[in-house]
Design a protein around this motif. Structure first.
Motif, mmCIF file in Angstrom:
data_model
loop_
_atom_site.group_PDB
_atom_site.id
_atom_site.type_symbol
_atom_site.label_atom_id
_atom_site.label_comp_id
_atom_site.label_asym_id
_atom_site.label_seq_id
_atom_site.Cartn_x
_atom_site.Cartn_y
_atom_site.Cartn_z
ATOM 1 N N THR A 76 0.853 15.449 11.584
ATOM 2 C CA THR A 76 2.143 14.841 11.240
ATOM 3 C C THR A 76 2.091 13.317 11.256
ATOM 4 O OG1 THR A 76 2.867 14.913 13.563
ATOM 5 C CG2 THR A 76 3.399 16.826 12.168
ATOM 6 N N MET A 77 0.984 12.743 11.692
ATOM 7 C CA MET A 77 0.862 11.285 11.800
ATOM 8 C C MET A 77 0.625 10.663 10.430
ATOM 9 S SD MET A 77 -2.034 9.104 13.918
ATOM 10 C CE MET A 77 -3.377 9.740 12.899
ATOM 11 N N LYS A 78 1.343 9.575 10.159
ATOM 12 C CA LYS A 78 1.097 8.813 8.934
ATOM 13 C C LYS A 78 0.185 7.640 9.260
ATOM 14 C CE LYS A 78 4.004 8.587 5.621
ATOM 15 N NZ LYS A 78 5.159 8.375 4.712
ATOM 16 N N ILE A 79 -0.843 7.446 8.456
ATOM 17 C CA ILE A 79 -1.777 6.323 8.634
ATOM 18 C C ILE A 79 -1.476 5.280 7.567
ATOM 19 C CG2 ILE A 79 -4.190 5.616 8.713
ATOM 20 C CD1 ILE A 79 -4.925 8.499 9.418
ATOM 21 N N ILE A 80 -1.270 4.047 8.000
ATOM 22 C CA ILE A 80 -0.954 2.960 7.063
ATOM 23 C C ILE A 80 -1.985 1.852 7.255
ATOM 24 C CG2 ILE A 80 0.795 1.323 6.286
ATOM 25 C CD1 ILE A 80 2.910 3.167 7.514
ATOM 26 N N ILE A 81 -2.608 1.445 6.152
ATOM 27 C CA ILE A 81 -3.725 0.493 6.183
ATOM 28 C C ILE A 81 -3.440 -0.659 5.222
ATOM 29 C CG2 ILE A 81 -6.219 0.226 5.843
ATOM 30 C CD1 ILE A 81 -6.331 3.371 6.044
ATOM 31 N N ILE A 82 -3.713 -1.875 5.661
ATOM 32 C CA ILE A 82 -3.616 -3.033 4.767
ATOM 33 C C ILE A 82 -4.978 -3.721 4.679
ATOM 34 C CG2 ILE A 82 -1.149 -3.448 5.153
ATOM 35 C CD1 ILE A 82 -1.956 -5.720 7.086
ATOM 36 N N ALA A 83 -5.169 -4.475 3.625
ATOM 37 C CA ALA A 83 -6.411 -5.222 3.446
ATOM 38 C C ALA A 83 -6.346 -6.539 4.205
ATOM 39 C CB ALA A 83 -6.656 -5.489 1.964
ATOM 40 N N LEU A 92 -10.398 -1.318 -1.482
ATOM 41 C CA LEU A 92 -9.728 -0.583 -0.413
ATOM 42 C C LEU A 92 -8.604 0.293 -0.969
ATOM 43 C CD1 LEU A 92 -10.027 -0.545 2.750
ATOM 44 C CD2 LEU A 92 -8.000 -2.001 2.804
ATOM 45 N N GLU A 93 -7.912 -0.216 -1.984
ATOM 46 C CA GLU A 93 -6.764 0.507 -2.526
ATOM 47 C C GLU A 93 -7.149 1.507 -3.614
ATOM 48 O OE1 GLU A 93 -2.870 -0.846 -4.837
ATOM 49 O OE2 GLU A 93 -2.894 -1.633 -2.796
ATOM 50 N N ALA A 94 -8.364 1.501 -4.079
ATOM 51 C CA ALA A 94 -8.776 2.359 -5.197
ATOM 52 C C ALA A 94 -8.438 3.838 -4.991
ATOM 53 C CB ALA A 94 -10.269 2.178 -5.468
ATOM 54 N N VAL A 104 -1.910 9.199 4.112
ATOM 55 C CA VAL A 104 -2.555 7.905 4.333
ATOM 56 C C VAL A 104 -2.084 6.946 3.256
ATOM 57 C CG1 VAL A 104 -4.732 6.649 4.497
ATOM 58 C CG2 VAL A 104 -4.595 9.016 5.332
ATOM 59 N N GLU A 105 -1.458 5.850 3.683
ATOM 60 C CA GLU A 105 -0.940 4.850 2.743
ATOM 61 C C GLU A 105 -1.774 3.579 2.848
ATOM 62 O OE1 GLU A 105 1.319 5.193 0.513
ATOM 63 O OE2 GLU A 105 2.334 7.054 1.096
ATOM 64 N N VAL A 106 -2.269 3.097 1.711
ATOM 65 C CA VAL A 106 -3.086 1.888 1.684
ATOM 66 C C VAL A 106 -2.397 0.835 0.817
ATOM 67 C CG1 VAL A 106 -5.341 0.907 1.140
ATOM 68 C CG2 VAL A 106 -5.183 3.281 1.898
ATOM 69 N N ARG A 107 -2.309 -0.377 1.350
ATOM 70 C CA ARG A 107 -1.767 -1.496 0.578
ATOM 71 C C ARG A 107 -2.799 -2.622 0.602
ATOM 72 N NH1 ARG A 107 0.859 2.264 -0.224
ATOM 73 N NH2 ARG A 107 3.133 2.482 -0.334
ATOM 74 N N GLY A 108 -3.531 -2.723 -0.487
ATOM 75 C CA GLY A 108 -4.543 -3.765 -0.576
ATOM 76 C C GLY A 108 -4.052 -4.991 -1.322
#
Length: 423
Positions: A76-83, A92-94, A104-108
């Motif tokens: 249930t955990m959301k993972i959020i990653i930024i560059a 990273l965002e590809a 998993v949310e990525v914002r590069g």
């Protein structure tokens, strides 16, 4: 709502020629155990996931394996990653479309659209894309504002600092409008003015002169909580009680020998109030500096110190808990044979000699023959050029010229004077 914050993993980092992939595996195994135990609603990774923009296949494999394992440990955990500034934002965002399906949310990068109006046009920022709702099983919700490292092409202002602050303020304001009454948690990768960094060290790659320093002074309508990456020492940002650096997961240089490492577990209440618990991680390989101060030791005393401070190897082999060592030696106390013997001594212990720092004693240039006070332009014009050159040499190399060097300079100056007189 429970969120776990971390930053500055620097996967793929080489520490004085030593591959740190096993150390990063050790950290990520520890982090998985913390996720399994705490079951947070979100994991925020504030940039510098990789040490460079073209990470090795092994580093990327470790990264994606962790994301898969973390999703299994806490579905249930959301993972959020930024560059961060070390990451390739687009690389990273590809895989963003794929990762989003696995929470998993990525914002590069910051998405912008060019809008033409008559003869003029402007870039319009998609702030909504940086607003990521996180909801727990009980229906509580927070909004994470994910701000990757802002490069100059995004910032249009009189200064970088003012441009970044304008961006952060506009994002916060728009999030308040779109999600009224919802706690806002901002994650960014930046150099906040007043941050405590390692002296005489470039591991954080701060721009000289503070060009990238972002002043947060006077920001009243700020998010309820803010976590940042970029600075390796965990600390409060500025003099706030609502913004923090969680710090790097491993020491990146010997200047960071006293830093503490780990992750922050932040509990956010519905009214935006928060509590922070530090979950400390002890790196697999510690850093040891010998001697700890700048005491001038003879090679014999330094040998004894190595014996007393470092453990022996087991069966002549390094174990999983070996240490990285830096020796500080005074140049006038040792020769090349001494250095070789010291290196051999360290490498016989459960340790890896990573660096020898040669300490040059301060030289009092006032003791140099010919040194005199300069009080006027006439003093400079009438001064013997040889005295100036001798003093400049001493300042640069921390040692006086030899008699042979001084004689060569005298002959050169005489040659120049003779050529000038004959012209």
């Amino acid at each position: 709502m429970k969120i776990m914050t971390t930053s500055d993993w620097h996967l793929g980092n080489m520490f004085h020629g030593n591959d740190r992939l096993p150390e990063h595996k050790h950290f990520l195994t520890w982090l998985l155990s913390q996720i399994d135990e705490q079951q947070p609603d979100a994991l925020l990774i504030a940039g510098d996931v990789f040490d460079n923009g073209n990470p090795s296949a092994a580093s990327q494999s470790l990264y994606y394996s962790f994301l898969a394992d973390a999703s299994e440990k806490c579905p249930t955990m959301k993972i959020i990653i930024i560059a961060g500034n070390h990451d390739s934002a687009y690389r990273l965002e590809a895989p963003r479309a794929l990762l989003t399906r696995h929470h998993v949310e990525v914002r590069g990068v910051v998405n912008r659209t060019w809008v033409q109006e008559g003869d003029k046009g402007d870039w319009v920022t998609n702030y909504d894309d940086l607003m990521i709702p996180v909801k727990n099983s009980e229906g509580d919700e927070i909004i994470v504002l994910a701000v990757p490292y802002l490069r100059n092409d995004i910032i249009h202002n009189t200064s970088y600092s003012k441009g970044v602050m304008t961006f952060l303020q506009e994002l916060t304001s728009k999030a308040r409008e779109k999600y009224p009454e919802k706690p806002l948690v901002m994650m960014a990768h930046m150099y906040a003015k007043g941050a405590d960094i390692a002296p005489k060290d470039a591991s954080e790659k701060i721009i000289i002169g503070g060009v990238e320093e972002v002043s947060m002074e006077g920001w009243t309508d700020h998010p309820d909580y803010m976590t940042c990456g970029h600075i390796h020492k965990r600390q409060h940002i500025w003099n706030t009680d609502w913004a923090r650096y969680s710090g790097s997961v491993l020491p990146m240089s010997f200047a960071e020998v006293d830093y503490r490492h780990g992750v922050d577990l932040v509990t956010i209440q519905s009214d935006g109030s928060h509590q922070v618990a530090f979950l400390e991680y002890r790196p697999q390989h510690h850093l040891v500096i010998l001697p700890k101060d700048d005491e001038a030791l003879t090679p014999k005393k330094l040998m004894k110190l190595i014996d007393s401070e470092l453990d022996e190897r087991t069966d002549g082999k390094l174990d999983d808990q070996y240490v990285y060592v830096m020796l500080k030696v005074k140049l006038e106390k040792v020769n090349n044979d001494d250095l070789a013997a010291l290196e051999e001594k360290v490498n016989s212990k459960n340790a890896v000699l990573s660096r020898i720092q040669r300490i040059v004693p301060e030289l009092d240039v006032t003791t140099i023959s010919g040194t005199e006070q300069i009080h006027s332009v006439d003093d400079i014009i009438n001064r013997n050029p040889l005295d100036t050159l001798k003093e400049a040499y001493a300042v640069k190399y921390k040692v006086e010229m030899s008699e042979h060097q001084e004689q060569m300079l005298k002959e050169l100056l005489q040659s120049i004077t003779s050529d000038s007189d004959n012209a």
